[in-house]
Design a protein around this motif. Structure first.
Motif, PDB file in Angstrom:
ATOM      1  N   ILE A  37       2.206   1.615  -3.672  1.00 25.38           N
ATOM      2  CA  ILE A  37       0.938   2.160  -4.369  1.00 25.38           C
ATOM      3  C   ILE A  37       0.901   3.575  -4.047  1.00 25.38           C
ATOM      4  O   ILE A  37       0.512   4.381  -4.930  1.00 25.38           O
ATOM      5  CB  ILE A  37      -0.384   1.330  -4.114  1.00 25.38           C
ATOM      6  CG1 ILE A  37      -0.175  -0.001  -4.594  1.00 25.38           C
ATOM      7  CG2 ILE A  37      -1.444   2.004  -4.705  1.00 25.38           C
ATOM      8  CD1 ILE A  37       0.178  -0.529  -5.938  1.00 25.38           C
ATOM      9  N   SER A  64       0.878  -1.120  -0.183  1.00 24.23           N
ATOM     10  CA  SER A  64      -0.041   0.072  -0.030  1.00 24.23           C
ATOM     11  C   SER A  64       0.679   1.396   0.177  1.00 24.23           C
ATOM     12  O   SER A  64       0.532   2.358  -0.581  1.00 24.23           O
ATOM     13  CB  SER A  64      -0.928  -0.084   1.185  1.00 24.23           C
ATOM     14  OG  SER A  64      -0.177  -0.039   2.433  1.00 24.23           O
ATOM     15  N   LEU A  83      -1.093  -4.033  -8.237  1.00 25.81           N
ATOM     16  CA  LEU A  83      -2.240  -4.639  -7.684  1.00 25.81           C
ATOM     17  C   LEU A  83      -2.709  -5.956  -8.347  1.00 25.81           C
ATOM     18  O   LEU A  83      -3.126  -6.737  -7.690  1.00 25.81           O
ATOM     19  CB  LEU A  83      -3.134  -3.447  -7.522  1.00 25.81           C
ATOM     20  CG  LEU A  83      -2.918  -2.470  -6.432  1.00 25.81           C
ATOM     21  CD1 LEU A  83      -3.866  -1.378  -6.539  1.00 25.81           C
ATOM     22  CD2 LEU A  83      -2.857  -3.056  -5.163  1.00 25.81           C
ATOM     23  N   TYR A 128      -6.126  -5.923  -1.551  1.00 22.68           N
ATOM     24  CA  TYR A 128      -5.406  -5.466  -2.849  1.00 22.68           C
ATOM     25  C   TYR A 128      -6.669  -4.998  -3.919  1.00 22.68           C
ATOM     26  O   TYR A 128      -6.432  -3.728  -4.705  1.00 22.68           O
ATOM     27  CB  TYR A 128      -5.013  -6.497  -3.487  1.00 22.68           C
ATOM     28  CG  TYR A 128      -3.717  -7.131  -2.899  1.00 22.68           C
ATOM     29  CD1 TYR A 128      -2.570  -5.936  -2.472  1.00 22.68           C
ATOM     30  CD2 TYR A 128      -3.073  -8.438  -2.715  1.00 22.68           C
ATOM     31  CE1 TYR A 128      -1.499  -6.415  -1.816  1.00 22.68           C
ATOM     32  CE2 TYR A 128      -2.073  -8.846  -2.162  1.00 22.68           C
ATOM     33  CZ  TYR A 128      -1.393  -7.708  -1.753  1.00 22.68           C
ATOM     34  OH  TYR A 128       0.011  -8.313  -1.130  1.00 22.68           O
TER      35      TYR A 128
END
Length: 304
Positions: free
Chosen positions: A206, A203, A222, A264
């Motif tokens: 991302i 995370s 992802l 995800y």
């Protein structure tokens, strides 16, 4: 060869039970600083039994030992027991006798949990090697102290070639904390194939990609994470149970995999909606050999 040397020799030969008998016999013959300390170290490091070690070390302290060994070992125990004030006091005593990197690190740990971040930062630095966990913790403290310029300068010096390199994702995490997303992405990429895929650190990856306006790669990663979890779930369902892997264990594991997959699936929208993943940071207690008479570490026998 005396009893202590024979006990250590047996320990080196992985003859633990025989070694323990001799360490206990040494205490039975003479409850002195060396015999008590070495048995306490064995309890801590070979049996994970701090409870048995603690009274031995407390007995030693009443003898006013001239070595830092029992103080360092007791400091470790107090840290594991979350007795931060006691750990701080005993480790300061250890360092006053003979400074060592494990003692500095563990004193930093105690100070960190007491909320003394500036002191923790100082001692983590004193206990550090290039690119190691203590230096990582030192930089984390600098960030908490809002000394981001110094933190980045020191983080930029981290190298995978250093012997005690903390790890790519850990370095990336610190760059995220500094708001240096390009550098964070570089290190996350390096660690992508070296770490177990976990939503917590992914995370952060991302988040960094989205801060650098790269949603395409974020979605690709992802998708890769989701596909890996689908494979893991399928394999988990097919795995047969045995005495070491019960049906209950299997169902708990599958539930964890399903939860990861769901994270995800929701991660992109969650982060683009304003969610900022937080960094997980915890301190690490350093252990070391504190056996009097250990030839491997060039420790002399105790002479008060």
């Amino acid at each position: 060869m005396n009893l202590n040397q024979k006990a250590i020799e047996l320990l080196e030969e992985n003859k633990y039970d025989e070694s323990l008998i001799l360490f206990k016999e040494a205490v039975g013959r003479s409850r002195d600083i060396q015999s008590l300390n070495n048995l306490a170290w064995i309890y801590c490091n070979e049996e994970d039994n701090d409870i048995n070690a603690l009274p031995l070390l407390e007995e030693i302290l009443r003898m006013n030992p001239k070595s830092h060994f029992p103080y360092n070992l007791l400091g470790e125990i107090y840290c594991r027991q979350v007795k931060w004030e006691s750990a701080k006091d005993i480790l300061e005593k250890a360092i006053s006798i003979q400074p060592s990197k494990p003692a500095y690190n563990n004193l930093a740990v105690a100070n960190y949990h007491l909320g003394h971040i500036e002191e923790a930062s100082k001692y983590f630095l004193l206990g550090s090697e290039p690119s190691d966990l203590a230096m990582y913790s030192h930089i984390r403290c600098l960030i908490e102290l809002d000394n981001k310029s110094e933190a980045k300068c020191k983080l930029d010096a981290f190298s995978e070639d250093d012997n005690e390199f903390v790890g790519e994702v850990e370095v990336a995490d610190l760059y995220v904390e500094l708001g240096c997303y390009e550098e964070a992405i570089t290190w996350f990429k390096k660690g992508w194939n070296n770490y177990a895929k976990q939503p917590k650190w992914i995370s952060r990856y991302i988040y960094s990609l989205l801060k650098m306006y790269n949603p395409i790669l974020a979605k690709e990663l992802l998708s890769e994470g989701i596909n890996e979890k689908i494979i893991d779930i399928k394999e988990a369902y097919e795995e047969e149970c045995d005495e070491d892997w019960s049906e209950k264990d299997k169902q708990v594991y599958i539930k964890e995999l399903l939860n990861d997959k769901k994270e995800y699936e929701q991660m992109f929208e969650k982060i683009t909606s304003g969610y900022i993943p937080t960094m997980e940071f915890d301190t690490t207690i350093q252990t070391a050999c504190y056996l009097f008479g250990c030839n491997r570490h060039n420790h002399p026998e105790y002479h008060g």
